[in-house]
Enzyme design. Sequence first.
Site, PDB file in Angstrom:
ATOM      1  N   SER B 238       0.854  -1.179   0.000  1.00  0.00           N
ATOM      2  CA  SER B 238       0.000   0.000   0.000  1.00  0.00           C
ATOM      3  C   SER B 238       0.892   1.233   0.000  1.00  0.00           C
ATOM      4  O   SER B 238       1.936   1.251   0.646  1.00  0.00           O
ATOM      5  CB  SER B 238      -0.877  -0.011   1.253  1.00  0.00           C
ATOM      6  OG  SER B 238      -1.541   1.221   1.391  1.00  0.00           O
ATOM      7  N   TYR B 497      -1.475   2.323  12.309  1.00  0.00           N
ATOM      8  CA  TYR B 497      -0.074   1.945  12.373  1.00  0.00           C
ATOM      9  C   TYR B 497       0.440   2.222  13.780  1.00  0.00           C
ATOM     10  O   TYR B 497       0.266   3.316  14.300  1.00  0.00           O
ATOM     11  CB  TYR B 497       0.678   2.814  11.362  1.00  0.00           C
ATOM     12  CG  TYR B 497       1.976   2.252  10.890  1.00  0.00           C
ATOM     13  CD1 TYR B 497       2.062   1.515   9.724  1.00  0.00           C
ATOM     14  CD2 TYR B 497       3.156   2.476  11.600  1.00  0.00           C
ATOM     15  CE1 TYR B 497       3.265   1.004   9.273  1.00  0.00           C
ATOM     16  CE2 TYR B 497       4.357   1.963  11.166  1.00  0.00           C
ATOM     17  CZ  TYR B 497       4.416   1.230   9.996  1.00  0.00           C
ATOM     18  OH  TYR B 497       5.606   0.719   9.564  1.00  0.00           O
TER      19      TYR B 497
END
Lengths: 638, 577
Positions: B238, B497
């Site tokens: 990604s 994240y």
Amino acid sequence: MSSDLRYAMKCYAPVIYKGLSPCKPSAIKSAVLHSEQVQYVIRQLAKETGESSDIIQEAAMEILDEMGHSMQLGAVRFFAFTLSKIFKRLFQRVCVNEEGMQRLQQAIQEHPVVLLPSHRSYVDFLMLSYLLYTYDLALPVIAAGIDFLGMKIVGELLRRAGAFFMRRSFGGNRLYWAVFAEYVKTMLRNGYAPVEFFLEGTRSRTAKTLTPKFGLLSIVMEPFFKREVFDTYLVPISISYERILEESLYAYELLGVPKPKESTSGLLKARRILSDNFGTIHIYVGQPVSLRTLASGRINRCPYNLVPRHLPQKPSEDIQEFVSDVAYKMELLQIENMVLSPWVLAAAVLLQNLPAMDFELLIEKTLWLKGLTQTFGGFIEWPDNLCAKKAITSGLALHSNVVCLVDGHVVLNDKGAEGGAVGEIVFKRALAILMCGTYRNQLLNVFVRPSLVAVALQMTRSFRKEEVYSCFSFLRDVFSDEFIFFPGISLKDFEEGCFLLTKCDAIQTTQQEIYPTDKGSVVISFLSAMFRPFLEGYQLIFRYLSKEAKAAFTEKQFIPGVRNFVFQLLEKGNTQCYEALSSDIQKNALAALVQLGAVKKKKMTNGFTYSINQEAVNKILDMFDSRIPVQKPVAARL
Amino acid sequence: MHGKARQELLKWNGWGYNDSKFIFNKKGQAEFTGRRYRLGGMVLPTFKEWIEKTFGASLEHKSTSRASLNVNDVPPSVVNEEFLRDLIATKISYSQDAEDRVFRGHGHCLHEIFALREGIFRRIPDIVVWPVCHEDVVKIVELACKHSLCIIPFGGGTSVSSALECPEEEKRTIVSLDTSQMNRILWIDEKNLTACVEAGIVGQDLEKQLAESGFCTGHEPDSMEFSSLGGWVATRASGMKKNIYGNIEDLVIHIKMVTPRGIVEKNCQVPRMSTGPDIHHFIMGSEGTLGVVTEVTIKIRPVPEYQKYGSVVFPNFERGVACLREVAKQRCAPASIRLVDNAQFQFGHALKPQVASIFTSFLDGLKKFYITKFKGFDPNVLCVATLLFEGDREKVLQHEKQVYDIATKFGGLAAGEDNGQRGYMLTFVIAYLRDLGLDYYIIGESFETSVPWDRVLDLCRNVKERIARECKEKGVQFAPFSTCRVTQTYDAGACVYFYFAFNYRGISDPIHVYEQIERAAREEILANGGSLSHHHGVGKLRKRWMKESISDVGLGMLRSVKEYVDPNNIFGNKNLL
């Protein structure tokens, strides 16, 4: 006076949950009403019934108003003031485990907290709030039965002190369920206050822990399952009374004299009580149990990940099982920490030695029972290491309405019964025995495992472990509504029972066999005598169902029917089992048969209907008849 | 473009370029060396204090790596003579050198770097080969089948899923197939805006070379300086700017892959086709278990006329997430939009270089005053979103206004271009920080997940709490540093994240403790409705959860593909399944 006032006006700045976003009760109500969860159900209902969603929304608002608490410090202070006055008059002392309060204080800051007290009296939640206030802890919001709302001013005051009200049954009402569940969860999620409710669902009229109800517990567990909170602490709290405020009320109720509806005037009448003495209250705040730790490795997370969290979802089977396990675990913790007073022991001895017992002998046997209870892990509070005589004398004094000392003998106080008709004598006597039983009952869950082994030993008249176990297991199933057993661990319970009996030198075990020791016969016969009222009671009730009852009946028919049946036997002197008159035993026995599949229970529009499987009932009755030795009329075996 | 001996340019025992690293200079101040990054050569005056405060670390307690690889520790290369003869005949370049082999025997997981610094690998490749084109790869795979060898494809070596680790129990010769010399752009098709590129090309080279013709792919994973096109395909990568350009699965038009069964590819290069399940989706995310991706046709775009960074301060993380959700709902996300939590905001703050002029420092002070005192933001609660806009100048400005308007509704305050740009620069530099930490008893790692919007906050809070709790239970003395950011927004959810690090002084087996905690954190993520991975992949690190993630049948489907394509398990890196 001034000290009570000062206490009520003290600076009150409780510790709060670290993640708390402070808000007013009205904001909570509005948050609940506009929550996705409630709005979803409103839309669903609107679609199904064709009603406009505005109207349903209004209904939801009404439910919320009826239910919601509106905690205000002023009311809390008012309560603190009056309660401190009332409690001081009623009770001699209130004992609390300080380290438990400290643990609780810690827990409240870490995660949302659910308080799970035992329920023996209306005093329970008043006392608990009072206690938390005293220790500068956040006051809990309490799930209280809606009958309280009938008490005009008091209901409103209770509400302001943090109580919220739930209808006794609302299984079918989806809107009520949605609003209620969301209300509880909202308070829990944002850590507004500890949520308090009673696992037992209602006050135990017998002082014996009732089997848990799961509805509220599964509601408070859901935010964790859905990970809306990191963890939730469950705190078992054991509250024991040296003398229960409602003891005579309960006894009447158990005998079928209806309970007065809660009303303010009723409470005022209760003022009569104020001049009485109810001894000491012991409150043991248990170790907070982390729900996350309990659930670790047990919960399949998938069901909660695949459905939006606001949709009402029927808990999966493993969740239901988990909820039930947790409920039993919490009740067992309550039982473990329940303080037992000397009088509890004395009552247990006395009930085996009716109608009269030599005072000195009572003291001796009570002391003996004290040792046994401690071996079994009972938590005895012997006031200030008082000598046995003084402790028991003070117990007798406190319970002079039930027992009295006549010529060095302790006798049941069934005054006024002598002269009356036979029926009246039986009733008075039953009343006294039930009240006395209320205290013995507090021992039962501590004693149940070794005692059922003892009973099984006597019933099987065999030493083969296998046979004894199979009888134990049968009894455990039969009494699964009467006593608290953790589900599905029959063998473990049996082993624990055997272990405790070995510990007190009552039995010896080998790989295959169990032998009572010589001196063990005293213990064994005491233990089985302790549970005999239940064995005989069930036997009578089963006999009624097998011989007298109609093939199908409602609960409303069952209770008076069996009561009459037992009453007649007592009048004729054909049984001595007064406790079989208790509606509690009667209901439990019926529930046991339902669980064993001998009686079918069907939900009808007006309550439940039962139909009997004669063959199955007879089979169970045979087990009892063939094995329970007939009790000698007055057996002072000790 | 990298040569074969990568260790000459890149660290052998840490992240990135040899010349770029964090150090403490003679004055005890933190400094970033080298000239490659904007932070290069700058002094970071507050960083030392931040480390000491956050980790309870002290500069006096150092745990240094050994200086160089001990060649004697390296397992010997075991290669069958016949194969070697056949390989030499193909004229494909190869090496059995210990350093070459060690370099390709690992990725960048904490335990791998730790093993380089202090321990050894029990199993590494026996030989490294450097094919230069698709045909070379065909030959190597044929040889592997003939001689029954194990091939592990190697692209940029930036894996963080243990995907490059050699299975210890592998008895066959392990061939590391390094794609780095297959790095040409084969053609550019300006009419259809596609380019056919060899799979070994590294991200920054690809963009640089396309830029020469005025194009870009726009695919910018944080590892783009080192990771390769083939690696992106193999892991379902990604990119930061996926909001404009899409993730790798949106970018790929055609893939050519060499498998033991033969070559798999399509007959045309079309935007979409309805021919059963897309075979690309067997390849993307296959993590080197099926074959070697050799050539990829990828979408390209004209290089954007204008780029603008931006940033927004929110009073708290909740408001920030709500704003990102709204931006996603209105489908007006800029090329990149990221929201960092307070801990990461402070972390970024600690990495601020010494300001050159009194004027900028004065301006900074003024800004801080405005936000904290005037607007009442709590510096210990507020959080920051960084933004990157791309496109025509006019549209960018319009777009910018739209996004800032939404932010305002959620209590956001524009906080300047510079803060935004620094935020993005930091993502490249942050990877270097672990090496510094390792010198001072601090170990750490990042991990990621994707999660539905309504669970973002709960997941972030619970994972951090779980980490804190696990650290405490495992005897970690000082509270850990755990922080998260929402890095990608989608219609139905977000990518989150995490960074997690702690001071391991006093712990005898820090890697084991670290792994236990990371595993607990992953359990927590899954329990909160998050995915096993958004873009790092599964590798061997997260295999244990595959069954739970995609069900028994799902796993069986993947297994049956593997069995058909590679029945003898030539591609035996044991990833994924």
